[in-house]
Design a protein around this motif. Structure first.
Motif, PDB file in Angstrom:
ATOM      1  N   PRO A   1       0.791  -1.236   0.000  1.00  0.00           N
ATOM      2  CA  PRO A   1       0.000   0.000   0.000  1.00  0.00           C
ATOM      3  C   PRO A   1       0.822   1.285   0.000  1.00  0.00           C
ATOM      4  N   GLU A   2       2.124   1.199  -0.248  1.00  0.00           N
ATOM      5  CA  GLU A   2       2.978   2.386  -0.104  1.00  0.00           C
ATOM      6  C   GLU A   2       2.451   3.585  -0.912  1.00  0.00           C
ATOM      7  N   ALA A   3       2.125   3.323  -2.193  1.00  0.00           N
ATOM      8  CA  ALA A   3       1.704   4.434  -3.065  1.00  0.00           C
ATOM      9  C   ALA A   3       0.397   5.052  -2.580  1.00  0.00           C
ATOM     10  N   ALA A   4      -0.529   4.219  -2.154  1.00  0.00           N
ATOM     11  CA  ALA A   4      -1.840   4.734  -1.718  1.00  0.00           C
ATOM     12  C   ALA A   4      -1.711   5.512  -0.408  1.00  0.00           C
ATOM     13  N   LEU A   5      -0.860   5.032   0.492  1.00  0.00           N
ATOM     14  CA  LEU A   5      -0.673   5.729   1.769  1.00  0.00           C
ATOM     15  C   LEU A   5      -0.049   7.100   1.536  1.00  0.00           C
ATOM     16  N   ALA A   6       0.895   7.171   0.596  1.00  0.00           N
ATOM     17  CA  ALA A   6       1.505   8.471   0.284  1.00  0.00           C
ATOM     18  C   ALA A   6       0.426   9.426  -0.230  1.00  0.00           C
ATOM     19  N   ARG A   7      -0.470   8.921  -1.085  1.00  0.00           N
ATOM     20  CA  ARG A   7      -1.566   9.771  -1.596  1.00  0.00           C
ATOM     21  C   ARG A   7      -2.469  10.194  -0.445  1.00  0.00           C
ATOM     22  N   GLU A   8      -2.811   9.253   0.440  1.00  0.00           N
ATOM     23  CA  GLU A   8      -3.669   9.614   1.582  1.00  0.00           C
ATOM     24  C   GLU A   8      -3.014  10.690   2.446  1.00  0.00           C
ATOM     25  N   ALA A   9      -1.679  10.634   2.521  1.00  0.00           N
ATOM     26  CA  ALA A   9      -0.946  11.605   3.346  1.00  0.00           C
ATOM     27  C   ALA A   9      -0.679  12.906   2.592  1.00  0.00           C
ATOM     28  N   GLY A  10      -1.154  12.973   1.347  1.00  0.00           N
ATOM     29  CA  GLY A  10      -1.012  14.209   0.568  1.00  0.00           C
ATOM     30  C   GLY A  10       0.392  14.439   0.051  1.00  0.00           C
ATOM     31  N   MET A  11       1.132  13.354  -0.181  1.00  0.00           N
ATOM     32  CA  MET A  11       2.504  13.488  -0.671  1.00  0.00           C
ATOM     33  C   MET A  11       2.599  13.051  -2.126  1.00  0.00           C
ATOM     34  N   ASP A  12       3.517  13.715  -2.863  1.00  0.00           N
ATOM     35  CA  ASP A  12       3.801  13.267  -4.225  1.00  0.00           C
ATOM     36  C   ASP A  12       4.623  11.992  -4.145  1.00  0.00           C
ATOM     37  N   TYR A  13       4.348  11.054  -5.042  1.00  0.00           N
ATOM     38  CA  TYR A  13       5.009   9.745  -4.978  1.00  0.00           C
ATOM     39  C   TYR A  13       5.214   9.230  -6.396  1.00  0.00           C
ATOM     40  N   ALA A  14       6.440   8.813  -6.698  1.00  0.00           N
ATOM     41  CA  ALA A  14       6.701   8.146  -7.980  1.00  0.00           C
ATOM     42  C   ALA A  14       7.644   6.978  -7.728  1.00  0.00           C
ATOM     43  N   CYS A  15       7.683   6.064  -8.688  1.00  0.00           N
ATOM     44  CA  CYS A  15       8.453   4.830  -8.507  1.00  0.00           C
ATOM     45  C   CYS A  15       9.492   4.671  -9.613  1.00  0.00           C
ATOM     46  N   CYS A  16      10.687   4.337  -9.195  1.00  0.00           N
ATOM     47  CA  CYS A  16      11.748   3.933 -10.122  1.00  0.00           C
ATOM     48  C   CYS A  16      11.859   2.423  -9.982  1.00  0.00           C
ATOM     49  N   ALA A  17      11.386   1.701 -10.976  1.00  0.00           N
ATOM     50  CA  ALA A  17      11.377   0.243 -10.886  1.00  0.00           C
ATOM     51  C   ALA A  17      12.607  -0.307 -11.609  1.00  0.00           C
ATOM     52  N   VAL A  18      13.418  -1.031 -10.892  1.00  0.00           N
ATOM     53  CA  VAL A  18      14.623  -1.603 -11.485  1.00  0.00           C
ATOM     54  C   VAL A  18      14.342  -3.088 -11.759  1.00  0.00           C
ATOM     55  N   VAL A  19      14.431  -3.468 -13.036  1.00  0.00           N
ATOM     56  CA  VAL A  19      14.059  -4.841 -13.410  1.00  0.00           C
ATOM     57  C   VAL A  19      15.189  -5.796 -13.008  1.00  0.00           C
ATOM     58  N   ALA A  20      14.847  -6.724 -12.119  1.00  0.00           N
ATOM     59  CA  ALA A  20      15.852  -7.629 -11.546  1.00  0.00           C
ATOM     60  C   ALA A  20      15.899  -8.979 -12.256  1.00  0.00           C
ATOM     61  N   ASN A  21      14.817  -9.347 -12.909  1.00  0.00           N
ATOM     62  CA  ASN A  21      14.724 -10.688 -13.522  1.00  0.00           C
ATOM     63  C   ASN A  21      13.534 -10.695 -14.462  1.00  0.00           C
ATOM     64  N   TRP A  22      13.516 -11.668 -15.362  1.00  0.00           N
ATOM     65  CA  TRP A  22      12.283 -11.923 -16.117  1.00  0.00           C
ATOM     66  C   TRP A  22      11.299 -12.556 -15.147  1.00  0.00           C
ATOM     67  N   ALA A  23      10.041 -12.121 -15.193  1.00  0.00           N
ATOM     68  CA  ALA A  23       9.014 -12.704 -14.320  1.00  0.00           C
ATOM     69  C   ALA A  23       8.867 -14.193 -14.632  1.00  0.00           C
ATOM     70  N   ALA A  24       8.292 -14.925 -13.684  1.00  0.00           N
ATOM     71  CA  ALA A  24       8.207 -16.391 -13.788  1.00  0.00           C
ATOM     72  C   ALA A  24       7.605 -16.830 -15.121  1.00  0.00           C
ATOM     73  N   GLY A  25       8.274 -17.741 -15.787  1.00  0.00           N
ATOM     74  CA  GLY A  25       7.775 -18.280 -17.053  1.00  0.00           C
ATOM     75  C   GLY A  25       8.145 -17.447 -18.265  1.00  0.00           C
ATOM     76  N   LYS A  26       8.767 -16.296 -18.052  1.00  0.00           N
ATOM     77  CA  LYS A  26       9.130 -15.425 -19.181  1.00  0.00           C
ATOM     78  C   LYS A  26      10.521 -15.746 -19.722  1.00  0.00           C
TER      79      LYS A  26
END
Ligand code: HPA
Length: 245
Positions: free
Chosen positions: A189-214
């Motif tokens: 719930p990190e992103a939603a809690l930040a919104r509830e708290a009135g904070m700007d929130y963005a995510c830098c997603a670093v790809v660590a692996n191909w997802a299962a079966g990919k």
């Protein structure tokens, strides 16, 4: 500039180039955050850093006290949060080692304390979550990446699973049918809690692996660590440009 924070995930328990000036053990009505808040400077920009899984890295995704983390940052006057998260790549261009800045998410988690709005309410509150990530903060990240010459992926749907186990191949096929491009375990719930708290929130997603079966074979921790090391090297450069923008 507003007070900024970085929440570091797997592969980013410590922030390179960050000079710690002060440590704060903040307690909140929701309990204690994952670790001490580190207050310091990243390339002259004042910043607060929080290790999401604790330092050392011991808290699995479903045991993180997301409410305490967001509440502690709010208490410190933080207005914008950059969340760094390791993910699995589902879409063909979400290649291990790459960085993506997602623009949407789908929540598959359960049993996590996921809202500030449940007890002692004057009125029931439903936040708008149409765009879960701050467009302003996303643009700033994308601009920093452009200036830094780092080829980040603009957009993508982050599917947040419960963990700590990785997914089955069928679960990933379902996520793909749902429209997910990336899979991680800490985005909600990190992103939603930040919104509830009135904070700007963005995510830098670093790809660590191909997802299962990919990819053929099983997902190994060695593979995850090697790809994260590459992604985090790019991330360090990206963050330098981000704080200096
Ligand atoms: N699935 C969920 N979370 C993850 C993965 C994954 O494949 N890789 C890194 N975090």
């Amino acid at each position: 500039m507003t007070q900024m924070a970085i929440i570091g995930g797997t592969g980013l328990t410590r922030l390179p180039d960050f000079t710690v000036v002060r440590r704060a053990l903040v307690s909140t009505p929701y309990g204690n955050p994952s670790a001490e808040l580190l207050i310091g400077r990243l390339h002259e920009q004042e910043l607060i850093f929080l290790a999401r899984h604790g330092d050392p890295h011991v808290l699995p995704p479903h045991r993180i006290n997301y409410r305490a983390n967001i509440s502690a940052l709010k208490q410190m006057g933080v207005a914008s949060i950059l969340a760094v998260a390791a993910v699995g790549g589902i879409r063909a261009d979400m290649v291990p080692g790459k960085i993506a800045i997602p623009d949407q998410l789908i929540d598959y988690t359960y049993g996590r304390a996921h809202t500030f709005f449940e007890d002692h309410l004057d009125h029931v509150t439903h936040i708008d979550f149409t765009r879960p990530y701050s467009p302003w903060l996303r643009d700033k990240l994308l601009n920093a990446a452009r200036v830094a010459g780092i080829d980040v992926i603009d957009g993508g749907v982050y599917g947040c699973t419960q963990g700590p186990r990785l997914e089955t191949a069928a679960e990933i096929r379902r996520l793909e049918r749902d429209g997910c491009d990336l899979v991680g375990m800490t985005g909600m719930p990190e992103a939603a809690l930040a919104r509830e708290a009135g904070m700007d929130y963005a995510c830098c997603a670093v790809v660590a692996n191909w997802a299962a079966g990919k990819a053929a074979g099983e997902i190994t921790m060695a593979e995850i660590e090697a790809n994260l090391a590459k992604g985090m090297a790019d991330l360090t450069v990206l963050l330098r440009h981000w704080v200096q923008a």
